[in-house]
Every structure is written in structure tokens, then in C-alpha cells.
Design an enzyme around this catalytic site. Structure first.
Site, PDB file in Angstrom:
ATOM      1  N   HIS A 170      -0.295  -8.003   5.925  1.00  9.49           N
ATOM      2  CA  HIS A 170      -1.396  -7.672   5.023  1.00  9.49           C
ATOM      3  C   HIS A 170      -0.911  -7.834   3.584  1.00  9.49           C
ATOM      4  CE1 HIS A 170      -3.768  -4.930   8.023  1.00  9.49           C
ATOM      5  NE2 HIS A 170      -3.375  -6.071   8.583  1.00  9.49           N
ATOM      6  N   GLU A 212      -0.979  -5.872   1.063  1.00  6.95           N
ATOM      7  CA  GLU A 212      -0.224  -4.727   0.567  1.00  6.95           C
ATOM      8  C   GLU A 212       1.211  -4.733   1.082  1.00  6.95           C
ATOM      9  OE1 GLU A 212      -3.196  -4.796   2.131  1.00  6.95           O
ATOM     10  OE2 GLU A 212      -4.193  -2.867   1.963  1.00  6.95           O
ATOM     11  N   CYS A 266      -5.670  -0.131   5.012  1.00  7.85           N
ATOM     12  CA  CYS A 266      -5.766   0.388   6.383  1.00  7.85           C
ATOM     13  C   CYS A 266      -4.702   1.476   6.554  1.00  7.85           C
ATOM     14  CB  CYS A 266      -5.552  -0.746   7.388  1.00  7.85           C
ATOM     15  SG  CYS A 266      -3.860  -1.390   7.428  1.00  7.85           S
ATOM     16  N   CYS A 273      -1.060   0.196   6.078  1.00  7.99           N
ATOM     17  CA  CYS A 273      -0.713  -0.052   4.678  1.00  7.99           C
ATOM     18  C   CYS A 273      -0.626   1.251   3.887  1.00  7.99           C
ATOM     19  CB  CYS A 273      -1.710  -1.015   4.057  1.00  7.99           C
ATOM     20  SG  CYS A 273      -1.592  -2.682   4.754  1.00  7.99           S
TER      21      CYS A 273
END
Length: 150
Positions: free
Chosen positions: A54, A56, A84, A87
Site C-alpha cells: 500500500h 502508506e 486500512c 497501514c
């Protein structure tokens, strides 16, 4: 917040680049306490065949590498979409000082909805959280991406 400067424009640019690669358009930027951008990334889960890639996570990894440390104390993280749970846990572990995000994620968010990681008693660090930065533009990118997939 005297002298506040948003870096959401850079996160949006990373989200647009992710979209151009066929990835879900999410971008992230890590800014050091000095105001210098130390890392930026967009989603690469498909490209890297890695469900943890992701924006992040990639930005946090790159920032830690650039600064030569496992903690990002005092750093700011700008993300186009509510992180999420995975993260959010990484944000807490990295000791990010402030989290700024654009669009809410009612389906998979881990900050304001869903797991609400920072509210959990086992969360060892809670950043300051600011939501809604460039929310309309971030949400429009996501909406257009998923509309094209349906």
C-alpha cells in the site's frame, strides 16, 4: 497550526501515477519535522504482487530507509485515502506524529471506521489525525477508477 503547509498535492500526484499503472489510486507522502519530503509512494500491490504494498507502507519503508531509523517520530504522513487497519498499525509502530488523509474509507478504513486501530488499548502510539484534506479530489479519483472497473 501556524505556518501549516499541506503536502496533499504530492500525495494526489502519487495517486494519479498509481492509477496510470492500473493500481488503486492511493498516494502517500512522509514529511520530516523540518518540512522536507523524505518519501512518497503510490499503491503497487499488483505490480509487486504484494498485498502489503500500500502507498502508506511503501512511503513509511522508504522514509525509514532514507532517515536510517525505524521510527519516524515527529514526521507527518499525508495519504489520499483513510488508511486500512494494516497501514494504521504501521503508522502507530513508526510513531508518525501527524496523519493527514483525504477521503474516508467506509468499507476498509482502519482509523475512523472499522478496526479503529488508534482507539484500541493495545495501540502504543496515537498520531494526531486530520481528515478531509482534498477529500473531493481524492474521492473523485477513486470513484473514477472503480467506475472504469465495473
Amino acid at each position: 497550526m501556524s505556518g501549516f503547509r499541506s503536502f496533499m498535492d504530492l500525495a494526489l500526484a502519487e495517486a494519479r501515477a498509481a492509477c496510470a499503472r492500473g493500481e488503486v489510486p492511493v498516494g502517500a507522502v512522509v514529511v520530516a519535522p523540518s518540512g522536507v519530503v523524505v518519501a512518497q509512494a503510490g499503491n503497487r500491490t499488483r505490480e509487486l504482487c504484494d498485498p502489503t504494498a500500500h502507498a502508506e507502507m511503501l512511503a513509511i519503508r522508504a522514509a525509514c530507509a532514507a532517515l536510517g531509523q525505524e521510527r519516524l517520530t515527529g514526521c507527518d504522513l499525508y495519504v489520499t485515502l483513510e488508511p486500512c487497519a494494516m497501514c494504521a498499525a504501521a503508522i502507530a509502530a513508526a510513531r508518525i506524529g501527524r496523519l493527514y488523509y483525504g477521503a474516508a474509507d467506509p468499507k476498509s478504513g482502519g482509523v475512523a471506521v472499522g478496526a479503529r486501530v488508534f482507539c484500541h488499548p493495545q495501540c502504543h502510539h496515537v498520531p494526531e489525525v486530520y481528515d478531509g484534506l482534498a477529500e473531493a479530489e481524492a474521492a473523485a479519483l477513486l470513484h473514477a477508477f472503480f467506475l472504469g472497473r465495473r
